[in-house]
Scaffold this active site. Structure first.
Site, mmCIF file in Angstrom:
data_model
loop_
_atom_site.group_PDB
_atom_site.id
_atom_site.type_symbol
_atom_site.label_atom_id
_atom_site.label_comp_id
_atom_site.label_asym_id
_atom_site.label_seq_id
_atom_site.Cartn_x
_atom_site.Cartn_y
_atom_site.Cartn_z
ATOM 1 N N HIS A 30 0.844 -1.207 0.000
ATOM 2 C CA HIS A 30 0.000 0.000 0.000
ATOM 3 C C HIS A 30 0.873 1.248 0.000
ATOM 4 C CE1 HIS A 30 -3.660 -2.312 1.274
ATOM 5 N NE2 HIS A 30 -2.711 -3.130 1.667
ATOM 6 N N HIS A 271 -4.339 2.545 -3.232
ATOM 7 C CA HIS A 271 -4.523 1.701 -2.066
ATOM 8 C C HIS A 271 -4.380 0.257 -2.490
ATOM 9 C CE1 HIS A 271 -6.223 0.803 1.897
ATOM 10 N NE2 HIS A 271 -6.304 -0.359 1.282
ATOM 11 N N GLU A 420 -16.665 -5.891 24.972
ATOM 12 C CA GLU A 420 -15.752 -7.045 24.985
ATOM 13 C C GLU A 420 -14.608 -6.874 23.992
ATOM 14 O OE1 GLU A 420 -19.028 -7.272 24.503
ATOM 15 O OE2 GLU A 420 -19.802 -8.295 26.282
ATOM 16 N N HIS A 482 -27.119 -17.612 25.307
ATOM 17 C CA HIS A 482 -26.067 -17.462 26.309
ATOM 18 C C HIS A 482 -25.300 -18.756 26.573
ATOM 19 C CE1 HIS A 482 -27.863 -13.639 26.796
ATOM 20 N NE2 HIS A 482 -27.242 -13.342 27.913
#
Ligand SMILES: Cc1ncc(C[n+]2csc(CCOP(=O)(O)OP(=O)(O)O)c2C)c(N)n1
Length: 687
Positions: A30, A271, A420, A482
Site C-alpha cells: 500500500h 490503495h 468485549e 447465552h
C-alpha cells in the site's frame, strides 16, 4: 503546504519514495497511505517522539502504534531512517519470505514495532491499553513530590502514546468502544493522528462514512483538533496542544492519499497496489526526486533522521540517572519495577493459594477462581484486570484494590463496560506496554465478540489471561443465546492460545498457576456458573495433573481398561459416576470387576499436546481404542483423541432454555447415558 524547509521536504519525500519503491519492487503493498501521512509522521518522529532506536525496549519511551497497519512501509521507512536495526536491505525485501518487513507490521521480528497491526481498529484499542498501563504504573511506581519535606518526587513512568489511525480504523466498532472508554477515563497521554484522506478501498468515504468525526470524538469527551496534514508547524502546534490537554486527543489531519502521484493521488487506486513503473517515474518527477536509483536516501536526510540515535541515547541516559536516584531512595519499589518490566512473578506470589477439599461442599469453578484471584492479588500488585460489565458473575473483582478511574489510576479493577472487543484490544495493549499482568472476563459465549483481539494476542504470544465463565449449557435458563457450544472448539482452534477447562475447584487453582506462569501466549480459563463437587483427591489423582493437560484421574480397577472416558470441566464428575456404573456391569465384561473404565480429566488439549509422546501414550494407551469423550460442546476436534473406534457425547445444536439439571439430562450428560454409550461401543467392538 506551508513552512517546510528544503530539508523537511527532502526528509518527507525520502519516506514517501522508500514506500513507493518498496511496494513497486514487491509488486504488492500500500503506497498511498505512507505517501499521504509522511509529513505528519515526520513531524511526530523527529520533533516529539521520545524513543531510543538503539534500545527499542527502553521502558519509558513514547509508544507509537501504526493502527492502519496496511501502511507498514511508513513505519519501516521511519525505523530504518531513525537508526533502528532494520537495514535498507530489509526494505528491499519488503513482504518477502524471512524478511523483517512483513506485509503488515508484526511485533517481534521487527525492532520498534510496538504492536502487530493490520486488522483495522485493533491498534486503536492497543494504544488505549498502553495508555492505561502507563497511567496505572505511574500511579503505582512514581513518587509524588512532597514540597514540605523538600522532596521533588520521582517520575519514572511518564510517556505518551501516539498512533496514526485511518478512516478504516475509525469505522471499526472496536475503535468506537475503545474511544468511548478512553474518553471516560480521561487518558490524557493518548494522542492519535487521524489520516483524514477520505478514501478507502471502494472509493470515497462519501460512500459509507459521512458522520462528523470530530463531533463524534468530542462526544466521546476527547480533545479534537483539525490540522492541515502538510502544515508542519500546524501539526507541531496541534501535538503540543494535545500534550497539554488532560483528555485523549484526536488530531484530524486533512491529507491526500498517494500524495505526489500525478494520476493517482486522492484515488482508491493508490490503495493496495503498486503505482506502476510509469507512475513511479511521474511521481518522483513531480516530487522533484531523481527517478534512479530506487531506494534513494539523500545523505542530508539520513543525517537529519539519525539525530534520533543521539537524542534517544541522551533521553534514556537521563531517565536511567533518574531511575538510579529513585532506586537508591526506594530500593523495594525499584526492584518491584524491574521484576514487573521483566514479566517475572515475585517470590511468594502463590503463598496464599487456597486449597479446596471435597468435604467443604460443591463450588462453581468461577467461584473458586474468584477466591484464587483474591488470594494472590496482594502478592502480585501488577495483576490488574476486570470485566466487560460482568465482574459480579465472573467473580473477577479484586476486593479492596479499588477501581481504576480517571481520579484513581492506581485502582486495579477495570470496568471495561459492555465492550468485549475493546477489552480484548486493550488487554493486548497493556501487555505490549509491559509491567502489568492483565486479565479480562466475560461469559464464554461472548468471547466471540473479542475473538479478533484474542487472535492477535495469540499471534503476538502475549500473556493475557481470559476468564470466560458460564462455560456451557450448564448456565440453564438463559437459553441458547447465552449457552456456548462451539466456542470451546473455536478457541482451541487458535494457535498459541492455551484453553483450560478445569474439572473442579482444585483444578482451578492449578489452572491459575499455569496461567500466570505461562509467559508466552494467552490463556483462556473456561469456568462454570453451576456448582460442581470438589473431587476427592484422597482417592483420585492430584489436581496437579492439570499442568500436563490431561491425566488419569481415576484408574480402572484391575489393570488394562476396557474403555477410556475422557471428559473436561463440569462433565468430569459425571464421568466418574459413569465409571462406577460400568464397574457394576459384570455381564458384558464377563468378569467380576465389571467393565473397567479409566477416567481421564483433560482440561487442556494444548498443554497435553506439549507433553512427550510417552506421557500421552501412558494417559491414552494406543491399544485401548474404546474411548468416549464427554464435553458439553460441539464434538469437533474430539475425534483426534477418541479415534475411529471412539465416540463423543457432545452437543450438535444450540442448547435450550431450561433448568440446567433438565438440560444435563436431555443432552445426555448423565452417568447412565455415558455408561450406556460406553457399553454399546464395547458391544459393537465385540461383534
Ligand atoms: C478489520 C479489517 N477489515 C478489512 C481490512 C481490509 N482493508 C485494508 S485497508 C482497508 C481500508 C482502507 O481505508 P483506510 O483505513 O482509510 O486506509 P487508506 O485508504 O487511507 O490507506 C481495508 C478495508 C482490514 N485490514 N481490516
Amino acid at each position: 503546504m506551508t513552512q517546510q524547509t528544503e530539508l523537511d521536504q527532502l526528509c518527507i519525500n525520502t519516506i514517501r519514495t522508500l514506500a513507493v519503491d518498496a511496494v513497486q519492487k514487491a509488486r504488492s503493498g500500500h503506497p498511498g497511505m505512507p505517501m499521504g501521512t509522511a509529513a505528519m509522521a515526520y513531524v511526530l518522529w523527529t520533533r516529539f517522539l521520545q524513543h531510543n532506536p538503539v534500545n527499542p525496549a527502553w521502558p519509558d519511551r513514547d509508544r507509537f502504534v501504526l493502527s492502519a497497519g496496511h501502511g507498514s512501509m511508513l513505519l519501516y521507512g521511519l525505523l530504518h531512517l531513525t537508526g533502528y536495526d532494520l537495514p535498507l536491505e530489509e526494505l528491499r525485501i519488503f513482504r518477502q519470505w524471512g524478511s523483517r518487513t512483513p506485509g503488515h507490521p508484526e511485533h517481534g521480528p521487527t525492532p520498534g514495532v510496538e504492536a502487530t497491526t493490520g486488522p483495522l481498529g485493533q491498534g486503536f484499542a492497543n494504544g488505549v491499553g498502553m495508555a492505561i498501563a502507563e497511567a496505572y504504573l505511574a500511579a503505582h511506581f512514581n513518587v509524588p513530590p512532597e514540597p514540605a519535606e523538600g522532596c521533588p518526587g520521582h517520575k519514572i513512568v511518564d510517556h505518551y502514546v501516539y498512533a496514526i489511525v485511518s478512516d478504516g480504523d475509525l469505522m471499526e466498532g472496536v475503535a468506537s468502544e475503545a474511544a468511548s472508554l478512553a474518553g471516560h477515563l480521561r487518558l490524557g497521554k493518548l494522542i492519535y493522528m487521524y489520516d483524514d484522506n477520505r478514501i478507502t478501498i471502494e472509493g470515497s468515504t462519501e460512500l459509507t462514512f459521512t458522520e462528523d468525526r470530530g463531533r463524534r470524538f468530542e462526544a466521546y469527551r476527547w480533545h479534537v483538533q483539525h490540522a492541515d496534514g502538510y502544515d508542519l508547524e500546524g501539526i507541531a502546534a496541534a501535538i503540543r496542544a494535545a500534550q497539554a490537554d488532560p483528555r485523549p486527543s484526536l488530531i484530524i489531519a486533512r491529507t491526500h492519499i498517494g500524495y505526489g502521484s500525478p494520476n493517482k493521488q486522492d484515488t482508491a487506486e493508490v490503495h493496495g497496489a503498486p503505482l506502476g513503473e510509469e507512475e513511479v517515474r511521474l511521481t518522483k518527477e513531480n516530487l522533484g526526486w531523481p527517478s534512479e536509483p530506487s531506494f534513494l536516501i539523500p545523505d542530508q536526510a539520513l543525517a537529519d533522521f539519525q539525530q534520533a540515535v543521539e537524542r534517544g541515547r541522551a533521553w534514556e541516559a537521563e531517565w536511567q540517572a533518574r531511575f538510579e536516584t529513585y532506586a537508591a531512595e526506594y530500593p523495594n519499589l525499584a526492584e518491584e519495577w524491574r521484576m514487573a518490566m521483566a514479566g517475572d512473578l515475585p517470590a511468594g506470589w502463590d503463598v496464599d493459594l487456597p486449597t479446596f477439599r471435597s468435604e467443604d461442599g460443591p463450588l462453581a469453578t468461577r467461584v473458586a477462581s474468584g477466591k484464587v484471584l483474591n488470594a494472590i492479588a496482594s502478592h502480585l500488585p501488577t495483576l490488574i484486570g476486570g470485566s466487560a460489565d460482568l465482574a459480579p458473575s465472573c467473580k473477577t473483582y479484586l476486593n479492596g484494590h479499588g477501581d481504576f478511574s480517571a481520579d484513581n489510576p492506581g485502582g486495579r479493577n477495570f470496568h471495561f463496560g459492555v465492550r468485549e472487543h475493546a477489552m480484548g484490544g486493550i488487554l493486548n495493549g497493556m501487555v505490549l506496554h509491559g509491567g502489568v499482568i492483565p486479565f479480562g472476563s466475560t461469559f464464554l459465549v461472548f468471547s466471540d465478540y473479542m475473538r479478533p483481539s484474542i487472535r492477535l494476542a495469540a499471534m503476538m504470544e502475549l500473556p493475557v489471561v481470559y476468564v470466560f465463565t458460564h462455560d456451557s449449557i450448564g448456565i440453564g435458563e438463559d437459553g441458547p443465546t447465552h449457552q456456548p457450544v462451539e466456542q470451546l472448539a473455536a478457541l482451541r482452534a487458535i494457535p498459541h492460545l492455551t484453553v483450560i477447562r478445569p474439572a473442579d475447584a482444585a483444578e482451578t487453582v492449578v489452572a491459575w498457576r499455569v496461567a500466570l506462569e505461562h509467559r508466552k501466549g494467552p490463556v483462556a480459563l473456561l469456568l462454570t456458573r453451576q456448582k460442581l463437587p470438589v473431587l476427592d483427591r484422597a482417592v483420585l489423582a492430584s489436581a496437579d495433573g492439570l499442568a500436563r493437560g490431561a491425566y488419569v484421574l481415576a484408574e480402572a480397577d484391575g489393570g488394562r481398561p476396557d474403555v477410556i472416558l475422557i471428559a473436561t470441566g463440569s462433565e468430569v464428575h459425571v464421568a466418574l459416576a459413569a465409571q462406577e456404573r460400568l464397574a457394576a456391569c459384570t455381564e458384558l465384561s464377563r468378569s467380576e470387576q465389571g467393565v473397567k473404565a479409566r477416567v481421564v480429566s483433560m482440561p487442556s488439549w494444548k498443554l497435553f499436546e506439549r507433553q512427550p509422546q510417552s506421557y500421552r501414550d501412558a494417559v491414552l494407551p494406543p491399544e485401548v481404542t474404546a474411548r468416549l469423550a464427554i464435553e458439553a460442546g460441539v464434538p469437533q476436534g474430539w475425534y483426534r483423541y477418541v479415534g475411529d473406534g471412539g465416540e463423543v457425547i457432545g452437543i450438535e445444536g444450540f442448547g435450550a432454555s431450561a433448568p440446567y439439571e433438565v438440560l444435563w439430562e436431555k443432552y445426555g450428560f448423565t452417568a447412565e447415558n455415558i455408561a450406556t454409550r460406553a457399553l454399546e461401543m464395547l458391544e459393537r467392538g465385540e461383534t
